[in-house]
Design an enzyme around this catalytic site. Structure first.
Site, PDB file in Angstrom:
ATOM      1  CB  CYS A 117      43.240  39.595  41.480  1.00  0.00           C
ATOM      2  SG  CYS A 117      41.915  38.988  40.963  1.00  0.00           S
ATOM      3  N   GLY A 145      39.835  39.316  47.392  1.00  0.00           N
ATOM      4  CA  GLY A 145      39.747  38.183  47.578  1.00  0.00           C
ATOM      5  C   GLY A 145      40.990  37.312  48.254  1.00  0.00           C
ATOM      6  NE  ARG A 198      34.627  40.747  44.715  1.00  0.00           N
ATOM      7  CZ  ARG A 198      35.210  40.741  43.922  1.00  0.00           C
ATOM      8  NH1 ARG A 198      36.368  40.217  43.774  1.00  0.00           N
ATOM      9  NH2 ARG A 198      35.097  41.916  42.360  1.00  0.00           N
TER      10      ARG A 198
END
Length: 502
Positions: A321, A405, A417
């Protein structure tokens, strides 16, 4: 020793304005008056979902699908099935997971009828290549090719479609009921003298188990109490978004048997999530809903007021992330877990520590700081049960692992999301990578949980509830670690070493 004290209370340490990660803090040992075996790790995912172990598989498309969800439930944890797919596919994965009563992720290879077998490497570690219309386990097997028979064929015989020389699976000796246990599968294999059996439910293939699979699983630690729902099947969670279309998705997932729903958002404190929480609670009052992600008490309070049954804590702490780097928002995971858990405990809402877990020590820290469970992505990625095929990179056997992501995942739909608009630019908040082969979660999770129990014993806590009480009454003490202390606490001063955890 009046006038002296060791370390700090958690309240004091986490009120100094620093954003701490798990590696930044260390617990000081306490008093032991019980054995490791006396430690209980039973807990709750949410208000009405009990677990035997505090482990949750993250809803990522390279982590949690049917085999992972079934294996985690068999271990006493739970898997949350991702929604980076269409509605029917996600519902099918949930139904399949609940049907995998023997949670073996076979090494078997599946191909379509029109494919060819190019070399013996196509068999991978398995003795068979299985053939189905879709090239996957479901819905029904058409035939198989054994490695030994293929190796004895002439080269010109191999230059045709598999369908032309495969053996049929029509013989009923190959088929057994889907809810048969491992001992009975082994007995059938021995009695029928077959190399594999097909577990079938209502005419569809549920799983394929080979002799090699049985031998491999027999060497794993014995499973404890699994996570079973009122329907006597594995409990499985499902992730959804907060858009209007997710209401239709939720309807199908509930019909498929989802036992808990997780609202999947990188920033959960939004009007969209608040409205979805209220919709779920009003429409499906018997279904627990987990909200998040949050990292502050302010965020958590809004979701608690809306009616969540559990909170997912973490923002930018996962290994893949980049939210903190790209968006300049987030929080150190140790600080986030402690702060949110302090508030959530006052309302009886369990907290899921999501992200930043690299070892058993991180799990101990997350749980003692107030979490009821830990959600893991990279820790489980690369396992036998994780989706995807193994490949070799620089001589190492690896599986793909990507952040939801990442641009690659977002093009399949996960941009929801991140509150993305499909008509606008997509900005990546994650990366695509690979993780080494870890083997089966059925093997390494039990060892990991025993290490966690040893950590609890050193702290003088015989359960999660006990640990939380010791933390909040300031009995447990902590200190921040300098960079040198972190180096000292790891492996150092060696020319070379071999590290084996179990």
């Amino acid at each position: 020793m009046s006038g002296f004290e060791d370390g700090f209370s958690a309240e004091k340490l986490f009120s100094q304005g620093y954003s701490y990660t798990y590696d930044d803090v260390i617990f000081l040992p306490h008093f032991i008056d019980f054995s490791t075996d006396a430690v209980s790790l039973s807990t709750r995912l949410s208000k009405r979902v009990p677990l035997s172990i505090p482990c949750v598989a993250s809803p990522m498309d390279t982590v949690s699908e049917s085999h992972m969800a079934a294996a985690m439930a068999a271990l006493g944890g739970i898997g949350i099935v991702h929604y980076n797919c269409d509605i029917d596919t996600q519902a099918s994965v949930i139904r399949h997971a609940k049907s995998l009563q023997v949670p073996i992720a076979s090494d078997a290879v599946f191909k379509c009828p029109e494919h060819q077998i190019g070399s013996v490497d196509d068999f991978g570690p398995s003795s068979f290549v299985f053939v189905s219309q879709t090239g996957t386990l479901t819905p029904k097997l058409l035939g198989y090719v054994s490695k030994s028979e293929w190796s004895s064929m002439k080269d010109d015989q191999k230059e045709v479609k598999i369908y032309d020389y495969m053996k049929s699976c029509e013989n009923k000796d190959y088929y057994v009921p889907w809810d048969i246990d491992l001992d009975k599968i082994e007995a059938v294999l021995e009695d029928k003298q077959k190399g594999f059996v097909v577990l079938e439910k209502e005419g569809e293939t549920v799983n394929v188990v080979t002799k090699d699979d049985v031998e491999r699983v027999k060497g794993y630690p014995k499973l404890g109490s699994g996570t079973v729902g009122a329907d006597k099947k594995w409990m499985v969670g499902a992730a959804i978004g907060t858009r209007e279309s997710d209401k239709e998705r939720l309807e199908h997932l509930v019909k498929a048997g989802a036992n808990v729903v997780v609202l999947d958002s990188s920033q959960g404190n939004s009007i969209y999530q608040l409205e979805m929480i209220k919709y779920v609670k009003n429409t499906y009052p018997e279904l627990d809903v987990v909200g998040g992600n949050v990292v502050t008490m302010y965020q958590a309070e809004n979701l608690i007021k809306a009616g969540v049954d559990g909170l997912r804590v973490g923002m930018g702490s996962g290994s893949i992330c980049t939210t903190q780097e790209v968006c300049a928002v987030g929080r150190g995971q140790a600080t986030a877990v402690y702060k949110v858990s302090t508030l959530a405990a006052q309302h009886g809402v369990p907290v899921i520590a999501d992200g930043g877990i690299s070892n058993s020590g991180h799990i101990v820290k997350a749980l003692v700081l107030g979490a009821s469970t830990v959600m893991m992505g990279s820790f489980l990625a690369g396992s036998t049960e994780a989706p995807g095929a193994y490949e070799y990179r620089n001589g190492r056997r690896v599986k793909k692992y990507r952040g939801m992501g990442s641009l690659e995942a977002m093009t399949k739909g996960s941009d929801q999301r991140y509150l993305g608009d499909t008509a606008k630019l997509k900005i990546a908040q994650g990366v695509v990578g690979a993780v080494a082969d870890k083997g089966s979660v059925l093997k390494f999770i039990p060892y990991t949980m025993h290490a966690v129990k040893q950590g609890f014993q050193d702290l003088g806590a015989s359960s999660l509830q006990s640990a939380h009480e010791l933390l909040r009454d300031n009995t447990l003490r902590l200190e921040a670690r300098t960079g040198a202390a972190q180096i000292e606490g790891g492996i150092h001063g060696l020319v070379s070493y071999e590290k084996k955890s179990f």
